[in-house]
Design a protein around this motif. Sequence first.
Motif, PDB file in Angstrom:
ATOM      1  N   LYS A 129      -4.109   4.288  -7.159  1.00  0.00           N
ATOM      2  CA  LYS A 129      -4.707   3.041  -7.641  1.00  0.00           C
ATOM      3  C   LYS A 129      -6.039   2.850  -6.921  1.00  0.00           C
ATOM      4  CE  LYS A 129      -1.833  -0.425  -8.183  1.00  0.00           C
ATOM      5  NZ  LYS A 129      -0.781  -1.438  -7.919  1.00  0.00           N
ATOM      6  N   GLU A 130      -7.137   3.005  -7.661  1.00  0.00           N
ATOM      7  CA  GLU A 130      -8.459   3.006  -7.058  1.00  0.00           C
ATOM      8  C   GLU A 130      -9.180   1.676  -7.253  1.00  0.00           C
ATOM      9  OE1 GLU A 130     -10.598   6.285  -8.716  1.00  0.00           O
ATOM     10  OE2 GLU A 130      -9.636   7.744  -7.403  1.00  0.00           O
ATOM     11  N   MET A 133      -4.232  -5.213  -5.038  1.00  0.00           N
ATOM     12  CA  MET A 133      -3.604  -4.163  -5.846  1.00  0.00           C
ATOM     13  C   MET A 133      -2.300  -3.659  -5.246  1.00  0.00           C
ATOM     14  SD  MET A 133      -7.020  -1.977  -6.876  1.00  0.00           S
ATOM     15  CE  MET A 133      -6.165  -0.847  -7.961  1.00  0.00           C
ATOM     16  N   ASP A 170       1.452  -3.444  -4.300  1.00  0.00           N
ATOM     17  CA  ASP A 170       2.695  -3.985  -4.835  1.00  0.00           C
ATOM     18  C   ASP A 170       3.878  -3.370  -4.087  1.00  0.00           C
ATOM     19  OD1 ASP A 170       3.201  -1.433  -5.947  1.00  0.00           O
ATOM     20  OD2 ASP A 170       2.246  -1.977  -7.842  1.00  0.00           O
ATOM     21  N   THR A 204       3.794   0.429  -3.321  1.00  0.00           N
ATOM     22  CA  THR A 204       2.672   1.006  -2.573  1.00  0.00           C
ATOM     23  C   THR A 204       3.178   1.615  -1.269  1.00  0.00           C
ATOM     24  OG1 THR A 204       1.144  -0.623  -3.513  1.00  0.00           O
ATOM     25  CG2 THR A 204       0.426   0.556  -1.530  1.00  0.00           C
ATOM     26  N   VAL A 259      -3.008   2.853  -2.678  1.00  0.00           N
ATOM     27  CA  VAL A 259      -4.198   2.073  -2.992  1.00  0.00           C
ATOM     28  C   VAL A 259      -5.349   2.588  -2.142  1.00  0.00           C
ATOM     29  CG1 VAL A 259      -5.288  -0.203  -2.912  1.00  0.00           C
ATOM     30  CG2 VAL A 259      -2.900   0.018  -3.642  1.00  0.00           C
ATOM     31  N   GLU A 285       1.058   7.723  -7.900  1.00  0.00           N
ATOM     32  CA  GLU A 285      -0.031   7.078  -8.631  1.00  0.00           C
ATOM     33  C   GLU A 285      -1.147   6.697  -7.660  1.00  0.00           C
ATOM     34  OE1 GLU A 285      -0.992   3.065 -11.291  1.00  0.00           O
ATOM     35  OE2 GLU A 285       0.996   3.372 -10.401  1.00  0.00           O
ATOM     36  N   ASN A 290       2.963   4.554  -5.271  1.00  0.00           N
ATOM     37  CA  ASN A 290       1.511   4.553  -5.477  1.00  0.00           C
ATOM     38  C   ASN A 290       0.778   4.389  -4.147  1.00  0.00           C
ATOM     39  OD1 ASN A 290       0.622   1.632  -4.981  1.00  0.00           O
ATOM     40  ND2 ASN A 290       2.185   1.293  -6.560  1.00  0.00           N
TER      41      ASN A 290
END
Length: 500
Positions: free
Chosen positions: A191-192, A210, A212, A215, A170, A189, A168
């Motif tokens: 993540k906003e 956010m 993790d 990321t 961020v 992914e 993901n």
Amino acid sequence: MVVTTASKGRGGGGDDDGENADDHYLNSTFASRYVREPVPKWRMPAKTIPKDAAYQFINDELMLDGTPRLNLASFVTTWMEPECDQLIMASINKNYVDMDEYPVTTEIQNRCVNMIAHLFNAPTGDLEAAVGVGTVGSSEAIMLAGLAFKRKWQQRRKAEGKPFDKPNIVTGANVQVCWEKFARYFEVELKEVKLREGYYVMDPEKAVEMVDENTICVAAILGSTLTGEFEDVKKVNDLLTQKNKETGWNTPIHVDAASGGFVAPFLYPEIEWDFRLPLVKSINVSGHKYGLVYAGIGWVVWRDKEDLPEELIFHINYLGSDQPTFTLNFSKGSSQIIAQYYQFIRLGFEGYKNIMQNCMSTAKILQNRLEKTGHFDIVSKDVGVPVVAFSLKDSSKYTVFSIADSLRRYGWIVPAYTMPADAQHIAVLRVVIREDFSRSLVERLISDILKVLKDLDDHPSTSATPINTDTVTKKTERQIEEEVAGHWKRFVRERKTGAC
């Protein structure tokens, strides 16, 4: 890219004797002295026509396009010096990928990469080659940087014997659509961090919260498309450094400096956002924005070669010699690279600084003139790229969308839009100040805005529904749909279109 479907027409392999048959053909008053037969729109003509007629057909249609210098929606450069135009035309037939055939062009690209890397304070010695590449624009640059982060993360997870199938990124909800494209195309992914009224950039604390173990990077924006504002990259770096120390994740930062990369070094040298921050591993910038080059050139640079996985670099020899390449496409024009080099050596640091200062001064003048009208609140900030974003103080009679639509009558293209989640109830207009937007054009724009406001005050449109904060999502979506649909219906009514 737009895919267009049309019916069969005369001269294109089919017959159409209906009353709308002329919709399938191009007719030119001036070209009639060269050719009398109409030219089919949707199929290749069966016969050749004189070059003069072909030119006139196309030229007549292009007259209906907007005027680039009045397009205040775009960050993209619309004017360059005639000498640079000559260089562009002289190199327009060179394919950049043929490095062995055009070694000087390759050398020029490498010089540009090094100049940009040093401008962004990369830890590269005077005799070292910086790591970077020219791209078609910042979208391709972001794809390449994202792929490098994804691959580095996957390598690390594999070495640790951990799953590597759910990466993901961020970022803030204010990111440009190219980030959404990267996430969707390469299965990452997104993540906003949601926005809020009065704060239209990514909140560093929420962003780091956010992060993790999956990321691959935090993407910070230097020059938000919405307001021109810089995100606090240094705070992201400091907070993320502490989190990495606590978790051992070693999450890096990418800076999307598409708009601000050629602004911040000249106007705000004291702001730490670049490779001076240890976690910043790569930076992209658009040469065709404040790099002052016509559309079609972007750049991405890495802190050092360890940040770009070797397995992503391809080596080819069928063009004459071993050539390393890291791009999403193969062939690419050389002219924009040469144009970028022209601007670098023509203007130098002093020239870029003068132009950016002038753009910012023009932005301040426009901001002051808008405030004096008494109708608008300024949403953009003092520190950022030369952009003026403003909202209506009173939307009870008409909206910013009505103003944007009315300004087109005077030739101005001023975008109106709503903010992303969770600030959808804020609707703004935005003016991008480019080098060719003069003070006299500011005065003309203000004059035309005042005319539009008076007309809307005297004749409020029944369709200009004010924004209701209780039903904001439905209202803003409908307003956007009506705005987009209205323009497409006017300009391409006869077409059936879809995007791919």
